[in-house]
Scaffold this motif. Structure first.
Motif, PDB file in Angstrom:
ATOM      1  N   PHE A 159       0.712  -1.056  -0.068  1.00  0.00           N
ATOM      2  CA  PHE A 159       0.040  -0.083  -0.100  1.00  0.00           C
ATOM      3  C   PHE A 159       0.794   1.275  -0.231  1.00  0.00           C
ATOM      4  N   ASP A 160       2.023   1.215   0.666  1.00  0.00           N
ATOM      5  CA  ASP A 160       2.943   2.503   0.865  1.00  0.00           C
ATOM      6  C   ASP A 160       3.302   2.580  -0.736  1.00  0.00           C
ATOM      7  N   GLU A 163      -0.527   3.645  -5.657  1.00  0.00           N
ATOM      8  CA  GLU A 163      -1.274   5.000  -5.941  1.00  0.00           C
ATOM      9  C   GLU A 163      -2.792   4.984  -5.424  1.00  0.00           C
ATOM     10  N   ASP A 164      -3.222   6.243  -4.913  1.00  0.00           N
ATOM     11  CA  ASP A 164      -4.646   6.257  -4.542  1.00  0.00           C
ATOM     12  C   ASP A 164      -5.447   5.430  -5.053  1.00  0.00           C
ATOM     13  N   ILE A 167      -5.146   1.901  -4.557  1.00  0.00           N
ATOM     14  CA  ILE A 167      -5.680   1.583  -3.239  1.00  0.00           C
ATOM     15  C   ILE A 167      -7.258   1.645  -3.000  1.00  0.00           C
ATOM     16  N   ILE A 168      -7.794   2.455  -3.730  1.00  0.00           N
ATOM     17  CA  ILE A 168      -9.284   2.760  -3.524  1.00  0.00           C
ATOM     18  C   ILE A 168      -9.864   1.496  -4.204  1.00  0.00           C
ATOM     19  N   ARG A 169      -9.330   1.268  -5.362  1.00  0.00           N
ATOM     20  CA  ARG A 169      -9.881  -0.194  -6.133  1.00  0.00           C
ATOM     21  C   ARG A 169      -9.724  -1.367  -5.367  1.00  0.00           C
ATOM     22  N   ALA A 171      -9.846  -1.394  -2.044  1.00  0.00           N
ATOM     23  CA  ALA A 171     -10.730  -1.530  -0.950  1.00  0.00           C
ATOM     24  C   ALA A 171     -12.387  -1.754  -1.599  1.00  0.00           C
ATOM     25  N   ARG A 172     -12.384  -1.153  -2.647  1.00  0.00           N
ATOM     26  CA  ARG A 172     -13.930  -1.370  -3.381  1.00  0.00           C
ATOM     27  C   ARG A 172     -13.889  -2.808  -3.456  1.00  0.00           C
ATOM     28  N   ASP A 175     -14.707  -4.732   0.004  1.00  0.00           N
ATOM     29  CA  ASP A 175     -16.036  -4.364   0.269  1.00  0.00           C
ATOM     30  C   ASP A 175     -17.054  -5.055  -0.323  1.00  0.00           C
TER      31      ASP A 175
ATOM     32  N   ALA B 293     -14.506   3.698   0.383  1.00  0.00           N
ATOM     33  CA  ALA B 293     -13.150   3.408  -0.058  1.00  0.00           C
ATOM     34  C   ALA B 293     -12.058   4.404  -0.575  1.00  0.00           C
ATOM     35  N   GLU B 294     -12.891   5.324  -0.710  1.00  0.00           N
ATOM     36  CA  GLU B 294     -11.945   6.762  -1.301  1.00  0.00           C
ATOM     37  C   GLU B 294     -11.078   7.166   0.049  1.00  0.00           C
ATOM     38  N   ALA B 296      -9.578   4.879   1.790  1.00  0.00           N
ATOM     39  CA  ALA B 296      -8.699   3.911   2.122  1.00  0.00           C
ATOM     40  C   ALA B 296      -7.402   4.153   2.030  1.00  0.00           C
ATOM     41  N   PRO B 297      -6.586   5.029   1.176  1.00  0.00           N
ATOM     42  CA  PRO B 297      -5.383   5.351   0.933  1.00  0.00           C
ATOM     43  C   PRO B 297      -4.910   5.746   2.259  1.00  0.00           C
ATOM     44  N   TYR B 300      -4.779   2.772   4.793  1.00  0.00           N
ATOM     45  CA  TYR B 300      -4.119   1.568   4.402  1.00  0.00           C
ATOM     46  C   TYR B 300      -2.481   1.503   4.763  1.00  0.00           C
ATOM     47  N   ARG B 301      -2.124   2.931   4.166  1.00  0.00           N
ATOM     48  CA  ARG B 301      -0.865   3.096   4.184  1.00  0.00           C
ATOM     49  C   ARG B 301      -0.066   3.056   5.392  1.00  0.00           C
ATOM     50  N   THR B 302       1.215   2.755   5.797  1.00  0.00           N
ATOM     51  CA  THR B 302       1.786   2.601   6.890  1.00  0.00           C
ATOM     52  C   THR B 302       2.335   4.079   7.297  1.00  0.00           C
ATOM     53  N   LYS B 303       2.716   4.657   6.267  1.00  0.00           N
ATOM     54  CA  LYS B 303       3.038   6.223   6.542  1.00  0.00           C
ATOM     55  C   LYS B 303       2.399   6.910   5.630  1.00  0.00           C
ATOM     56  N   ARG B 305       1.670  10.118   2.785  1.00  0.00           N
ATOM     57  CA  ARG B 305       2.372  10.859   1.871  1.00  0.00           C
ATOM     58  C   ARG B 305       2.354  12.114   2.215  1.00  0.00           C
ATOM     59  N   GLU B 308      -0.674  14.517   3.224  1.00  0.00           N
ATOM     60  CA  GLU B 308      -1.797  13.566   3.372  1.00  0.00           C
ATOM     61  C   GLU B 308      -2.021  13.925   4.753  1.00  0.00           C
TER      62      GLU B 308
END
Lengths: 258, 393
Positions: A159-160, A163-164, A167-169, A171-172, A175, B293-294, B296-297, B300-303, B305, B308
């Motif tokens: 996840f690090d 790209e956003d 990650i959104i994909r 998570a969707r 769900d 879900a929007e 989630a970034p 979910y990330r451990t650190k 950006r 952010e």
């Protein structure tokens, strides 16, 4: 080359990945939707005209109001089969998509020509206190990650680094999967009764190191389908399409020639 | 102003090293870590604290949480039933049976009607959305929880109101062919209804329905957001402005003889935040359906950006808080009676008033004796002054 398009089926606005020419292949994703950069759909496109829809709630496909059961998804897949032009369809389902494909094949569909199931879920075979399918919603993410991939450091999502939008994909997808499969967890208690009704040539492929559903589960699954072939792919976990895409496409190519 | 005593019946007696090593102090701790004899003592102590409240004019909240050190009140209807029989004077708020986790809301309605009759009409019904590890503990799909929540409320309300013989319900999540409660509730058409939430969208719906909006440990800003949404929804719908009795504020409270005692003992309440909230990631940040879900970034990330902002569940901001921070954030009122009176009134004025104050008066290692002293001090030394100061509102 894979194109991202929209396809409206029974009023549902599907994101679809398309590519290739020839006999139709409908490809159903597993726990995660494909993206335009996915390798496996592109490889499959060398074997026919591939249509890979993102199922409602997954990826870039919205989920219509009150579309929220496996029943809805199975009917939608049947409608997708109706919608593709050409001759008999090869239906390829991965993991969760394998369950859907097995449901469609067990019920029968006039367009269905061949069936390929890759690490499918969908049946219950063990005792009451043993999970056949690792609970991806209830176990620690590290345990799931280790079970899901043969080589998690190389293939599991980071996840690090993502790209956003990716990650959104993700998570969707999670769900939607949870909505459809929470209870009973990833299986239809009635399906084993009906799998022997499958009347088309069938190939099951299993990742040799799948810790979500084991190859032993796969052999039991295959034994319920008359005449089904069963192949194990080494160096792959629950997602051979991600870890061994060439080898998986190769097995399917051989099956389609047979 | 109504005052309500809230006690989760926590079980702090699991060795620290076990809790530190556990991925989750909720849902997954093995049962052998609990001594049923200690649990029995705790249940009786907590019941006695509620009976003390009944004597001194403080209402009682009956809560529900599942399978963890944070609360032993998983079977909340049983505790409510005991309170219903043992109390004589004050109101009892069940906040509440976690309805979106129950398979059959008709049974919940039956339990509530029975409790209201046993209480001779002293029941308030509070609804809580639940979430996180309780989804696992109750096998409830976390996706669609909110939809089940509102349908269950609709069904329970209809069942409680129905006096005309068997009634049918054919909803999306629940169906029942023959709903006919005996006894029907003591209060007509049904007991007052509350919802506990700091989520503005849920507060809006509470506002439209005219239910009481209690906000638990969200502090001033979170509470303002929720109640602002409540008021706005009513205003936009052309409904009358809500009275202050539609709003309930919840905080940790401890009153000692001195500020030092109030803070020293009151600090023990923060065990709830600092020890009992830890949950495994599959029950928290990675639980499906928990947030859009929007978001989630950020989660979910451990650190994060650069640039952010971090999004987390409201409870995450509470872990590791000191007494000073809790008082400063106005989720804890602690000190001598005069100090606590001023702290309560400061929150009251900042929020534009509220008709109910819920006080969490026991948690963690705060003892039964200390809890009873805090209840008595609050009832005798603070409550009359608060009532006097807020009488005109």
């Amino acid at each position: 080359m894979i194109r991202t398009e929209r396809l409206i089926v029974h009023g549902v606005d599907l994101e679809v990945f398309r590519g290739g020419e020839g006999d139709p292949i409908v490809l159903l994703h597993g726990m995660r939707s494909f993206s335009s950069g996915s390798r496996f759909p592109a490889l499959l496109a060398a074997l026919g005209s591939v249509v890979a829809p993102s199922l409602p709630g997954f990826g870039g496909t919205p989920r219509p109001k009150d579309f929220d059961t496996i029943f809805d998804v199975v009917h939608l897949v049947r409608a997708v089969l109706d919608s593709v032009p050409g001759a008999a369809v090869t239906l390829v389902g991965l993991s969760f998509g394998g369950w859907l494909a097995a449901e469609v094949a067990a019920a029968g569909h006039p367009r269905l020509g061949r069936l390929v199931l890759v690490d499918p879920v969908g049946i219950k075979i063990g005792d009451r206190q043993t999970a056949d399918i690792l609970d991806v919603f209830n176990r620690h993410p590290n345990e799931v990650r280790a079970a899901e991939y043969h080589d998690p450091d190389r293939f599991a999502p980071d996840f690090d680094a993502m790209e956003d939008v990716e990650i959104i994909r993700y998570a969707r997808d999670r769900d939607a999967l949870c909505l459809y499969t929470w209870h009973p967890y990833m299986y239809n208690p009635q399906l084993p009764r009906w799998l022997p009704r499958i009347a088309v040539p069938t190939l099951l492929v299993w990742g040799g190191n799948d810790g979500i559903v084991t190859p032993a589960y796969g052999r039991t699954f295959a034994a319920l389908i008359p005449g089904a072939q069963f192949s194990v792919l080494p160096n792959a976990g629950h997602h051979p399409d991600i870890e061994q895409p060439e080898a998986l496409a190769g097995l399917i190519a051989t099956f389609l020639e047979g | 102003m109504q005052l309500w005593f809230h006690n989760e019946n926590t079980y702090p007696f699991v060795p620290r090293e076990v809790l530190d090593a556990a991925e989750s102090v909720r849902a997954s701790l093995p049962g052998h870590l609990l001594d049923p004899k200690i649990a029995a003592d705790l249940f009786h102590e907590c019941m006695d604290e509620s009976l003390l409240c009944d004597d001194v004019g403080i209402n009682i909240v009956s809560v529900e949480h599942h399978s963890g050190i944070n609360s032993l009140y998983g079977a909340s209807p049983i505790v409510l039933g005991a309170l219903a029989r043992q109390t004589r004077n004050v109101r009892v708020l069940s906040q509440g049976t976690l309805i979106s986790l129950r398979q059959d809301p008709v049974r919940v309605a039956e339990e509530y009607a029975t409790a209201d009759v046993l209480l001779r009409g002293r029941l308030d019904i509070g609804f809580v959305k639940s979430g996180d590890s309780e989804m696992a503990s109750n096998n409830a799909n976390p996706v669609g929880n909110l939809e089940r929540f509102w349908e269950a409320i609709d069904l329970i309300t209809a069942a409680l109101k129905n006096q005309d013989g068997p009634m049918r319900w054919e909803g999306k999540h629940f169906s029942h062919r023959h709903i006919n409660l005996w006894p029907r509730p003591y209060q007509q058409p049904h007991p007052p209804m509350w919802g506990a939430t700091g989520d503005p969208d849920t507060s809006r719906e509470l506002g439209l329905r005219g239910m009481v909006n209690s906000v638990v440990l969200r502090g001033i800003d979170g509470t303002k957001r929720a109640w602002g949404a409540y008021r706005a929804a009513r205003s936009e719908a052309g409904l009358p402005e809500p009275a202050l009795d539609r709003f309930a504020y919840a905080a940790f409270i401890y009153v000692g003889d001195t500020d030092e005692e109030g803070i020293e003992v009151g600090s023990k309440l923060l065990w709830f935040l600092n020890t009992s909230l830890k949950q495994a990631p599959q029950f928290s940040k990675f639980l499906p359906g928990r947030m859009p879900a929007e978001m989630a970034p950020q989660v979910y990330r451990t650190k994060p950006r650069p640039g952010e902002t971090r999004a987390a569940r409201p409870a995450d901001a509470l872990i590791g808080m000191t007494a000073e921070q809790a008082i400063q954030r106005q989720i804890m009122f602690a000190g001598n009676p005069d100090t606590v009176f001023k702290q309560i009134m400061a929150a009251y004025e900042t929020l534009g008033g509220f008709g109910h104050l819920i006080f969490i008066g026991r948690s963690g290692y705060l003892t039964h004796i200390e809890a009873e002293k805090g209840i008595k001090m609050l009832a005798k030394e603070v409550l009359p002054r608060v009532r006097e100061a807020t009488r005109e509102r």
